[in-house]
Design an enzyme around this catalytic site. Structure first.
Site, PDB file in Angstrom:
ATOM      1  CB  SER A 116     -33.284  10.185 -32.612  1.00 32.58           C
ATOM      2  OG  SER A 116     -34.321  10.295 -31.679  1.00 32.58           O
ATOM      3  CG  HIS A 138     -30.321  10.260 -36.199  1.00 34.46           C
ATOM      4  ND1 HIS A 138     -29.723   9.254 -35.469  1.00 34.46           N
ATOM      5  CD2 HIS A 138     -30.705  11.199 -35.293  1.00 34.46           C
ATOM      6  CE1 HIS A 138     -29.764   9.566 -34.185  1.00 34.46           C
ATOM      7  NE2 HIS A 138     -30.336  10.752 -34.064  1.00 34.46           N
ATOM      8  CD  GLU A 190     -27.696   6.346 -37.203  1.00 28.50           C
ATOM      9  OE1 GLU A 190     -27.348   5.190 -36.911  1.00 28.50           O
ATOM     10  OE2 GLU A 190     -28.295   7.108 -36.400  1.00 28.50           O
ATOM     11  CG  ASN A 207     -30.186   7.087 -30.608  1.00 27.53           C
ATOM     12  OD1 ASN A 207     -29.263   7.573 -29.962  1.00 27.53           O
ATOM     13  ND2 ASN A 207     -31.107   7.815 -31.219  1.00 27.53           N
TER      14      ASN A 207
END
Ligand code: T1G
Length: 723
Positions: free
Chosen positions: A442, A463, A475, A513
């Site tokens: 991540s 992800h 992702e 993130n």
């Protein structure tokens, strides 16, 4: 020998619907040219009026009619949502609704019986069309889905659904469908009283014709007939209806905080229309539909619909890049994420080898998969018999045997670079040229992972978000050397397992993130400044996030947030320097919900109870201070929006569209705001820059607006000029 179509044949071919008469039954066949689905467009409405005129005229020896689709997978996917973009005023929307209502009322008042023969999606105006028919037959195909999802577009059913569905299945059952937008498969639609029969797809037309003749001969009575025109008897008991509506309203308010006007308007329209004649109820519906269709909320949700289908249907690879079929995968690391990836893949028909260091650990992963499926069966999202069929596709193992047949291998081991490097080397010793090597990291840049690979062009980031079976986003992260067929195959894999994939370029934290971290860091800073845990969470759920940032810290795990925060702070020190709050929490052994100790207290059932007051002393802020809710929302909300613009500026994102999809589907950015880029367009780049500048003045450089934002403000530019 090329055959040239006559003029009539060309027109017929271009028509979205045609009618043939077979054995005294009119077969009305839907097939929208040039579109993968049938939608209720202006052309379809016009063509259907012509067909109804022919049927009203009688004379072709027609005794009944069947409506069936020639398009695989969809019956009618509802009104053409594209047309909503042209609504300028509430009156435009009301007019479109009235047109739909007029057509379906004319269909309903046909003297002959009509049968809706449904295979595939019958959603929104599609289900409303079926409700205007005398009888409904659906197939038992998993593609057959019936529902009224209009509230998910910020509107309400506008072609009679708010009047006909409650009169067919009762108030409570219809509210449950319309307020959630849930979609029912054939059998569940039958037990809900929406369809009369469920048949296998191959015999649909034959059974529809049989039912049509039996209805015409009076040998068959539509099951809904008894109830048509009056709500379920019981619900008329004094007070019960009010109770149902009050309960529904409470449910809407607790879920939406009143930020979504459509479900509240729906309750009002149904309540006021239920005792009225259908025509009067339709008037209320059309007026409300028009008002909602031009709200900002509806425009944002329509934007998200098209942005997510576009992201789903197109990968940023050169034209003609062919994805490999993905029928068999392997997952390394049978922890919570690995087990989740195995579950959603097996559920989509893919066979999975789930590997861990020890067989017990792999077997535990398989048990986690089964538990997830049992929970879904309990919520009627899955039939119990399907659980075994799905888990039979997952093989738990401690060996790499069989990896050479995998189309994709997903590494989901602990978030540690050297560990991931050794696992990548191990995997590569057991896979061939044609296998995609994906990592569920991540935060670790994919470029760093590919550095350990002998075939870096096969390495890509996949992800997933936790919990994997619920979070819709995948992702996909490419590094500079990732091969196009690897990207295309990963995108196709994501779509196959029912995810909405976005493809982004490698960068610390990728997209999701990257924009979440400064938002979370600012939340910790506000805690340090004395803002209370409750005020923080309430401010951001009040802005539209599903959960507040402090609750999210406990959900994600403070150790995970701590680790990710450090990686991000190294890359973006000027604005992602974590406060000492998280250091102190982790040092105190507080990991969040997973160990029952975090910013909140947890009951024996593991559920969150209240904020843990002892945290304040721990983080060194004995004194709490209140802060204006709008300032909290600006400091956190604009941190995320500003960072999102930076990722587009730097080329992490391929498009603002992907950014909106990623933010909403991956980290809970409020859907009614359309995503960070749509939000900037809504309030104006100049407005956002002005608010950021004010925060920068007061709180420092971390609020400095991104250059692209300043340019857009200066030039009055929009991320979606076509709106
Ligand atoms: N209008 C316009 N375009 C639509 C559409 C629609 N209703 N449904 C799908 N498309 C396009 C989509 O954008 C994509 O385009 C292509 O079709 C394939 O879709 C009066 C007012 C039907 C389950 O909310 O849920 O009726 O990317 O990739 O995965 O009360 O599409 O190829 O250019 O999603 O097989 C209510 C929306 C409308 C259903 C098929 N209806 N659609 O899923 O294909 S409001 C909905 C879906 C209404 C009435 C009110 C799904 C699907 P492109 P796809 P799929």
């Amino acid at each position: 020998m090329a055959t040239t179509l006559t003029e009539t044949e060309t027109v017929a071919a271009a028509a979205p619907v045609r009618m043939d008469v077979e054995d005294g039954i009119a077969i009305i066949r839907l097939n929208q040219p040039g579109k993968p689905v049938n939608v209720i467009s202006a052309e379809l409405v016009e063509a259907m009026h012509d067909i109804l005129a022919r049927l009203e005229g009688g004379g072709e020896g027609v005794r009944a009619a069947v409506i069936i689709s020639e398009k695989k997978g969809t019956w009618i996917a509802g009104a053409d949502i594209e047309q909503f973009k042209d609504f300028r005023t509430a009156a435009d929307g009301e007019h479109a609704s009235r047109e739909g209502q007029k057509l379906l009322t004319r269909l309903e008042r046909l003297v002959m019986p009509t049968v809706a023969a449904i295979d595939g999606a019958a959603l929104g105006g599609g289900l409303e069309t079926a409700l205007a028919c005398t009888y409904r037959i659906a197939t038992d195909s998993s593609k057959t889905k019936l529902g009224l999802p209009e509230v998910q577009l910020g509107i309400i059913p506008g072609a009679g659904g708010t009047a006909r569905l409650p009169r067919l299945i009762g108030l409570a059952a219809s509210l449950d469908l319309m307020l959630t937008g849930k979609q029912l498969e054939g059998r569940r639609a039958k037990s809900a009283g929406i369809v009369d029969e469920v048949v296998p797809a191959p015999v649909l037309l034959r059974e529809a014709k049989r039912a049509a003749l039996d209805l015409a001969n009076g040998k068959l009575k539509p099951s809904g007939a008894r109830r048509r025109g009056s709500p379920k008897f019981a619900e008329n008991l004094p007070g019960l209806r009010g109770f149902i509506l009050r309960k529904a309203r409470q449910g809407v308010m607790s879920k939406t905080h009143g930020l979504y006007p459509a479900p509240l308007k729906l309750l009002e329209v149904i309540d006021r229309g239920l005792d009225k004649p259908v025509d009067a109820a339709l008037e209320l519906e059309a007026k409300a539909f028009g008002e909602l269709a031009v709200t900002q909320e509806a425009r944002s949700l329509v934007h998200l619909f098209f942005a997510s289908t576009a992201a789903k249907n197109s990968a940023p690879v050169p034209e003609g890049t062919k994805p490999k079929d993905v029928d068999h995968i392997a997952v390394v690391g049978a922890g919570f994420m690995g087990a989740g990836i195995a579950t959603v893949s097996a559920e989509s028909g893919i066979t999975v080898r789930l590997k861990d260091m020890k067989h017990e650990a792999a077997a535990k992963g398989l048990r986690t998969a089964r538990e997830t499926l049992v929970k879904r069966a309990r919520r009627k999202k899955l039939k119990p018999f399907q659980i075994t069929a799905i888990t039979d596709r997952v093989e738990a193992t401690a060996e790499y045997t069989g990896f050479h047949t995998a189309d994709v291998v997903v590494e989901a081991v602990f978030e540690e670079l050297s560990l991931k490097h050794s696992v990548i080397r191990e995997i590569e010793a057991h896979i061939g040229e044609g296998t995609v090597l994906g990592s569920n990291t991540s935060t670790i840049p994919i470029t760093q992972l590919a550095a350990a690979s002998s075939r870096p062009e096969h390495v890509i980031g996949l992800h997933f978000f936790s919990p994997v079976d619920k979070m819709p986003l995948l992702e996909i992260i490419t590094h500079a050397g990732t091969a196009d067929w690897v990207t295309a195959t990963s995108h196709a894999y994501g779509k196959k397992i029912g995810k909405t994939p976005i493809v982004v370029n490698d960068s610390p934290g990728f997209f999701a993130n990257r924009i979440l971290t400064p938002y979370m860091a600012e939340a910790a800073t506000l805690l340090e400044e004395g803002v209370s845990i409750e005020d923080l969470d309430r401010a951001m759920t009040g802005w539209g996030y599903p959960v507040g940032p402090v609750t999210l810290y406990d959900e994600v795990g403070l150790d995970v947030a701590h680790k990710a925060g450090k990686i991000m702070a190294e890359a973006f020190a000027d604005r992602m320097t974590p406060s000492t709050v998280i250091d102190r929490m982790v040092a105190d052994g507080r990991l969040g919900r997973k160990n029952g100790k975090g910013f909140f207290k947890y009951g024996s059932d593991g559920k969150k109870t209240e904020a843990d007051e002892s945290v304040y002393a721990l983080i060194g802020v004995p004194q709490r201070k209140s802060m204006d809710r709008a300032e909290i929302q600006d400091r956190l909300g604009l941190m995320m929006v500003n960072e999102a613009v930076r990722t587009l500026e730097e080329g992490v994102l391929h498009s603002a569209r992907d950014g909106d999809v990623g933010a909403v589907m991956g980290i809970g950015f409020p859907p009614f705001r359309g995503g960070p880029f749509w939000y900037v367009d809504t309030v104006g780049a100049a407005n956002v820059v002005e608010r950021l500048r004010a925060l920068e003045q007061k709180h420092g450089k971390r609020f400095a607006p991104a250059k692209m934002l300043v340019d857009y403000a200066a030039d009055g530019k929009k991320f979606f000029p076509e709106g």
